[in-house]
Design a protein around this motif. Structure first.
Motif, PDB file in Angstrom:
ATOM      1  N   ILE A   1      -0.369  11.427  -1.834  1.00  0.00           N
ATOM      2  CA  ILE A   1       0.288  11.673  -0.543  1.00  0.00           C
ATOM      3  C   ILE A   1      -0.728  12.102   0.507  1.00  0.00           C
ATOM      4  O   ILE A   1      -0.615  11.751   1.689  1.00  0.00           O
ATOM      5  N   TYR A   2      -1.748  12.870   0.099  1.00  0.00           N
ATOM      6  CA  TYR A   2      -2.819  13.211   1.046  1.00  0.00           C
ATOM      7  C   TYR A   2      -3.491  11.943   1.570  1.00  0.00           C
ATOM      8  O   TYR A   2      -3.863  11.862   2.744  1.00  0.00           O
ATOM      9  N   THR A   3      -3.671  10.959   0.710  1.00  0.00           N
ATOM     10  CA  THR A   3      -4.272   9.690   1.135  1.00  0.00           C
ATOM     11  C   THR A   3      -3.458   9.060   2.260  1.00  0.00           C
ATOM     12  O   THR A   3      -4.010   8.597   3.274  1.00  0.00           O
ATOM     13  N   LEU A   4      -2.138   9.068   2.123  1.00  0.00           N
ATOM     14  CA  LEU A   4      -1.282   8.454   3.133  1.00  0.00           C
ATOM     15  C   LEU A   4      -1.284   9.254   4.434  1.00  0.00           C
ATOM     16  O   LEU A   4      -1.452   8.693   5.525  1.00  0.00           O
ATOM     17  N   ILE A   5      -1.113  10.563   4.324  1.00  0.00           N
ATOM     18  CA  ILE A   5      -0.991  11.391   5.527  1.00  0.00           C
ATOM     19  C   ILE A   5      -2.300  11.427   6.305  1.00  0.00           C
ATOM     20  O   ILE A   5      -2.328  11.282   7.532  1.00  0.00           O
ATOM     21  N   GLN A   6      -3.426  11.612   5.603  1.00  0.00           N
ATOM     22  CA  GLN A   6      -4.707  11.695   6.300  1.00  0.00           C
ATOM     23  C   GLN A   6      -5.109  10.348   6.896  1.00  0.00           C
ATOM     24  O   GLN A   6      -5.728  10.301   7.956  1.00  0.00           O
ATOM     25  N   ALA A   7      -4.761   9.255   6.235  1.00  0.00           N
ATOM     26  CA  ALA A   7      -5.053   7.934   6.802  1.00  0.00           C
ATOM     27  C   ALA A   7      -4.271   7.732   8.100  1.00  0.00           C
ATOM     28  O   ALA A   7      -4.787   7.177   9.075  1.00  0.00           O
ATOM     29  N   ALA A   8      -3.025   8.199   8.126  1.00  0.00           N
ATOM     30  CA  ALA A   8      -2.236   8.091   9.355  1.00  0.00           C
ATOM     31  C   ALA A   8      -2.842   8.942  10.467  1.00  0.00           C
ATOM     32  O   ALA A   8      -2.977   8.497  11.609  1.00  0.00           O
ATOM     33  N   LYS A   9      -3.236  10.174  10.140  1.00  0.00           N
ATOM     34  CA  LYS A   9      -3.818  11.055  11.155  1.00  0.00           C
ATOM     35  C   LYS A   9      -5.112  10.481  11.718  1.00  0.00           C
ATOM     36  O   LYS A   9      -5.371  10.580  12.922  1.00  0.00           O
ATOM     37  N   LEU A  10      -5.957   9.898  10.855  1.00  0.00           N
ATOM     38  CA  LEU A  10      -7.219   9.332  11.325  1.00  0.00           C
ATOM     39  C   LEU A  10      -7.002   8.202  12.323  1.00  0.00           C
ATOM     40  O   LEU A  10      -7.880   7.920  13.143  1.00  0.00           O
ATOM     41  N   ASN A  11      -5.838   7.556  12.246  1.00  0.00           N
ATOM     42  CA  ASN A  11      -5.551   6.442  13.145  1.00  0.00           C
ATOM     43  C   ASN A  11      -4.574   6.830  14.251  1.00  0.00           C
ATOM     44  O   ASN A  11      -3.976   5.954  14.890  1.00  0.00           O
ATOM     45  N   ASN A  12      -4.425   8.150  14.484  1.00  0.00           N
ATOM     46  CA  ASN A  12      -3.560   8.658  15.555  1.00  0.00           C
ATOM     47  C   ASN A  12      -2.132   8.145  15.415  1.00  0.00           C
ATOM     48  O   ASN A  12      -1.488   7.765  16.397  1.00  0.00           O
ATOM     49  N   VAL A  13      -1.646   8.135  14.181  1.00  0.00           N
ATOM     50  CA  VAL A  13      -0.279   7.722  13.884  1.00  0.00           C
ATOM     51  C   VAL A  13       0.491   8.946  13.404  1.00  0.00           C
ATOM     52  O   VAL A  13      -0.021   9.728  12.591  1.00  0.00           O
ATOM     53  N   ASP A  14       1.715   9.120  13.904  1.00  0.00           N
ATOM     54  CA  ASP A  14       2.562  10.217  13.449  1.00  0.00           C
ATOM     55  C   ASP A  14       2.911   9.990  11.978  1.00  0.00           C
ATOM     56  O   ASP A  14       3.651   9.049  11.663  1.00  0.00           O
ATOM     57  N   PRO A  15       2.409  10.818  11.054  1.00  0.00           N
ATOM     58  CA  PRO A  15       2.647  10.558   9.628  1.00  0.00           C
ATOM     59  C   PRO A  15       4.123  10.534   9.258  1.00  0.00           C
ATOM     60  O   PRO A  15       4.549   9.703   8.448  1.00  0.00           O
ATOM     61  N   GLN A  16       4.905  11.423   9.856  1.00  0.00           N
ATOM     62  CA  GLN A  16       6.316  11.506   9.482  1.00  0.00           C
ATOM     63  C   GLN A  16       7.079  10.273   9.933  1.00  0.00           C
ATOM     64  O   GLN A  16       7.868   9.705   9.170  1.00  0.00           O
ATOM     65  N   ALA A  17       6.838   9.836  11.163  1.00  0.00           N
ATOM     66  CA  ALA A  17       7.526   8.640  11.663  1.00  0.00           C
ATOM     67  C   ALA A  17       7.110   7.405  10.861  1.00  0.00           C
ATOM     68  O   ALA A  17       7.944   6.546  10.534  1.00  0.00           O
ATOM     69  N   TRP A  18       5.826   7.316  10.544  1.00  0.00           N
ATOM     70  CA  TRP A  18       5.340   6.163   9.786  1.00  0.00           C
ATOM     71  C   TRP A  18       5.933   6.147   8.380  1.00  0.00           C
ATOM     72  O   TRP A  18       6.410   5.120   7.900  1.00  0.00           O
ATOM     73  N   LEU A  19       5.915   7.301   7.700  1.00  0.00           N
ATOM     74  CA  LEU A  19       6.461   7.365   6.341  1.00  0.00           C
ATOM     75  C   LEU A  19       7.952   7.025   6.336  1.00  0.00           C
ATOM     76  O   LEU A  19       8.442   6.352   5.413  1.00  0.00           O
ATOM     77  N   ALA A  20       8.692   7.501   7.347  1.00  0.00           N
ATOM     78  CA  ALA A  20      10.122   7.210   7.404  1.00  0.00           C
ATOM     79  C   ALA A  20      10.365   5.710   7.512  1.00  0.00           C
ATOM     80  O   ALA A  20      11.224   5.141   6.811  1.00  0.00           O
ATOM     81  N   ASP A  21       9.627   5.043   8.373  1.00  0.00           N
ATOM     82  CA  ASP A  21       9.807   3.601   8.539  1.00  0.00           C
ATOM     83  C   ASP A  21       9.371   2.839   7.296  1.00  0.00           C
ATOM     84  O   ASP A  21      10.040   1.890   6.867  1.00  0.00           O
ATOM     85  N   VAL A  22       8.255   3.277   6.709  1.00  0.00           N
ATOM     86  CA  VAL A  22       7.743   2.589   5.522  1.00  0.00           C
ATOM     87  C   VAL A  22       8.698   2.758   4.342  1.00  0.00           C
ATOM     88  O   VAL A  22       8.971   1.807   3.596  1.00  0.00           O
ATOM     89  N   LEU A  23       9.230   3.961   4.146  1.00  0.00           N
ATOM     90  CA  LEU A  23      10.166   4.194   3.050  1.00  0.00           C
ATOM     91  C   LEU A  23      11.436   3.369   3.214  1.00  0.00           C
ATOM     92  O   LEU A  23      12.051   2.948   2.226  1.00  0.00           O
ATOM     93  N   ALA A  24      11.841   3.110   4.463  1.00  0.00           N
ATOM     94  CA  ALA A  24      13.027   2.287   4.698  1.00  0.00           C
ATOM     95  C   ALA A  24      12.752   0.818   4.428  1.00  0.00           C
ATOM     96  O   ALA A  24      13.662   0.075   4.031  1.00  0.00           O
ATOM     97  N   ARG A  25      11.508   0.364   4.613  1.00  0.00           N
ATOM     98  CA  ARG A  25      11.196  -1.062   4.509  1.00  0.00           C
ATOM     99  C   ARG A  25      10.580  -1.471   3.184  1.00  0.00           C
ATOM    100  O   ARG A  25      10.672  -2.633   2.785  1.00  0.00           O
ATOM    101  N   LEU A  26       9.943  -0.543   2.489  1.00  0.00           N
ATOM    102  CA  LEU A  26       9.204  -0.909   1.270  1.00  0.00           C
ATOM    103  C   LEU A  26      10.064  -1.528   0.169  1.00  0.00           C
ATOM    104  O   LEU A  26       9.616  -2.478  -0.491  1.00  0.00           O
ATOM    105  N   PRO A  27      11.276  -1.025  -0.098  1.00  0.00           N
ATOM    106  CA  PRO A  27      12.014  -1.567  -1.249  1.00  0.00           C
ATOM    107  C   PRO A  27      12.224  -3.064  -1.218  1.00  0.00           C
ATOM    108  O   PRO A  27      12.217  -3.708  -2.271  1.00  0.00           O
ATOM    109  N   ASP A  28      12.439  -3.668  -0.043  1.00  0.00           N
ATOM    110  CA  ASP A  28      12.638  -5.121   0.016  1.00  0.00           C
ATOM    111  C   ASP A  28      11.511  -5.818   0.770  1.00  0.00           C
ATOM    112  O   ASP A  28      11.688  -6.937   1.267  1.00  0.00           O
TER     113      ASP A  28
END
Length: 542
Positions: free
Chosen positions: A492-519
């Motif tokens: 999870i640190y890998t995901l959150i820190q990668a988002a921060k390094l790219n100026n991406v809101d980790p929470q918003a990104w994770l929410a969208d990714v979790l909604a889209r990943l299953p399909d």
């Protein structure tokens, strides 16, 4: 005093007298030599004891600083002044409020009070993206002067205050209507929607919030459970733990994609830090490793990312496993566990070691700060000149950086090398300054590689910055529950820190990714990486 008349005439007696004198002289010489040797031994013992005392003083000062002193190597005066300024502003605001209250009370009693005034900083506008709620205070129906009712609106004054509305919980009901065919009696119903975690009742935004709160804001699940209970939603810690584990498993394809991206870089940074891990009746020390790809210092176009791993100990076999397929440049400290990675016979190829000047400077800095040693102080000053040049060329292309370094940095490095060699010859091998000099001189080749390659940095600070999240986190969650918990945290640190390094809101990104990943198609996982996700969102907004 011996004279010719006082000497005997007998030859035998004279011989005996000469031999006796010679024996006495030999005895005196031996005694003198013994005394000189003893003096030298005592002098050496004094020097050794003095050196030991200095080493003990240095160690005590270092431990005191680690416990009570500022953590930064730079002066913390600015931070202290900022804290004092904040306190003063709070005191001034409190005094002003008290003065205003006293003035209002005095005004009611018809007593003139001199107003309390202070210069206030310019107010910033409240964020424009926040929704506005208008609260209209009704005007009087009649004129306060003449009592007439012919009032006409000529304008309004708006005063904005920032307010906080507690977050809203809701239950989303996924309704799948059933239909029966009147012709063939077949039952028709849409398929069940995909869920971020199988048989889970948590939505993607709630899961993203829990993950970011635990690993991004360092809030243990116990605190989160207590907070949710205060808001009227009872979620046991065991339930939250199950959701975190299931969400981590769902997100693993993204972790693997980030791993492939980091290890495809021409140059990486590597470092590790300790993590307490719960054991039977005690805690043991595990390690969290990070490998960072950041090409921005030499104007590279590849997005930055950080990769984390967990291991139960610090054995060198772990970085060998992590970097089994990597061959290139690696900036790291002088950890002996990396040595096998630098061997020429390594497959698929040797990793080129690059030293970290921040580590070399830190050893001199501690001595200069605690002992005020002139040699260490001068070494720090010379290294700082190199860092000043690096700040000027940060972000330039690799060939430009190399040209500047050859022109300006190389003469400084050569002068520093001569200075350290000259001073080392005059120092005892047991002194702290000598040890700091030896650390640099023995690794001079890896320290000076940055002069010949514009892609390299002078320090390994990129990796140390990413490990701060772990360092801050362990002060809050105290220890990892198990080795599996450590591995999950690294993912999870890998995901959150990668988002921060790219100026991406980790929470918003994770929410969208979790909604889209299953399909989402497994072959297109790269489309969900933070930098691609951000570019897609920007394009969609445009």
């Amino acid at each position: 005093m011996i004279t010719a008349d006082s000497l005997p005439d007998d030859v035998t007696t004279l011989k005996a007298l000469v031999l006796a004198g010679q024996a006495a002289l030999t005895k005196a010489t031996a005694a003198q030599l013994a005394a000189e040797a003893k003096a030298r031994n005592l002098e050496a013992e004094v020097r050794a004891r003095t050196l030991l005392i200095e080493q003990m003083k240095f160690t005590i000062a270092k431990l005191k600083h680690e416990q009570y002193g500022p953590s930064s190597e730079r002066a913390s005066v600015l931070e202290q002044l900022e804290l004092e300024l904040a306190d003063l502003e709070e005191d001034a605001a409190e005094a002003e409020a008290a003065a205003q209250m006293a003035a209002e009370q005095a005004k009611a009693e018809k007593i003139d009070v001199r107003p309390f005034e202070r210069r206030r900083p310019a107010r910033r506008r409240l964020p424009e993206h926040l929704p506005r709620e208008r609260v209209v205070h009704p005007a009087p129906a009649t004129c306060s002067c003449c009592g007439g009712d012919r009032l006409r609106k000529i304008g309004e004054d708006v005063t904005e205050t920032l307010e906080l509305v507690p977050r809203q919980w809701k239950v989303i009901q996924h309704v799948r209507e059933k239909f029966s065919c009147r012709a063939c009696e077949a039952i028709t119903q849409p398929p069940a929607p995909f869920h971020p975690i199988s048989r889970g009742r948590a939505g993607p935004r709630l899961l993203a919030h829990i993950l970011f709160a635990k690993y991004g804001l360092h809030l243990p699940l116990t605190r989160q459970s207590t907070t949710y209970a205060h808001e009227g939603v009872a979620l046991d810690v065991s339930t939250l733990a199950d959701w975190v584990g299931a969400a981590a498993a769902t997100l693993m394809p993204l972790v693997e994609a980030i791993k492939a991206h980091v290890l495809a870089g021409e140059r990486i940074h590597a470092d590790d830090t300790t993590v307490p891990v719960l054991a039977k009746g005690k805690t043991r020390t595990g390690r969290v490793w990070t490998y960072v790809r950041d090409d921005r210092p030499f104007a590279g176009h590849a997005p930055p990312a950080a990769l984390f791993f967990y291991s139960p100990d610090r054995s060198g076999v772990h970085p060998e496993t992590h970097l089994a397929g990597y061959a290139g440049l690696m900036q790291a400290d002088a950890y002996a566990g990396f040595n096998r990675l630098y061997e020429a016979s390594r497959k698929p190829g040797p990793i080129i070691e690059v030293g970290c000047w921040a580590h070399a400077r830190r050893k001199f800095f501690e001595i200069a700060r605690l002992k005020k040693a002139p040699i260490a102080t001068e070494a720090v000053a010379q290294i700082d000149e190199l860092f000043a040049i690096e700040r000027e060329i940060n972000g330039l292309a690799a060939d430009q950086r190399k040209a500047v370094r050859n022109e300006r940095s190389r003469p400084l490095v050569e002068a520093l090398h001569a200075f350290l060699h000259e001073r080392r010859a005059k120092l005892s091998g047991k002194s702290e300054t000598a040890k700091a000099i030896d650390y640099s001189l023995k690794r001079w080749q890896v320290f000076t590689r940055f002069l010949d390659d514009g892609r390299l940095c002078m320090t390994n600070n990129a990796a140390e910055r990413e490990l701060r999240a772990v360092a801050v986190g362990r002060k809050n969650w105290t220890f990892a529950g198990s080795d599996d918990g450590g591995r999950r945290a690294a993912a999870i640190y890998t995901l959150i820190q990668a988002a921060k390094l790219n100026n991406v809101d980790p929470q918003a990104w994770l929410a969208d990714v979790l909604a889209r990943l299953p399909d989402h198609p497994a072959s297109k996982v790269a489309d969900l990486l933070p930098w691609t996700w951000k570019a897609t969102a920007v394009a969609a907004t445009a």
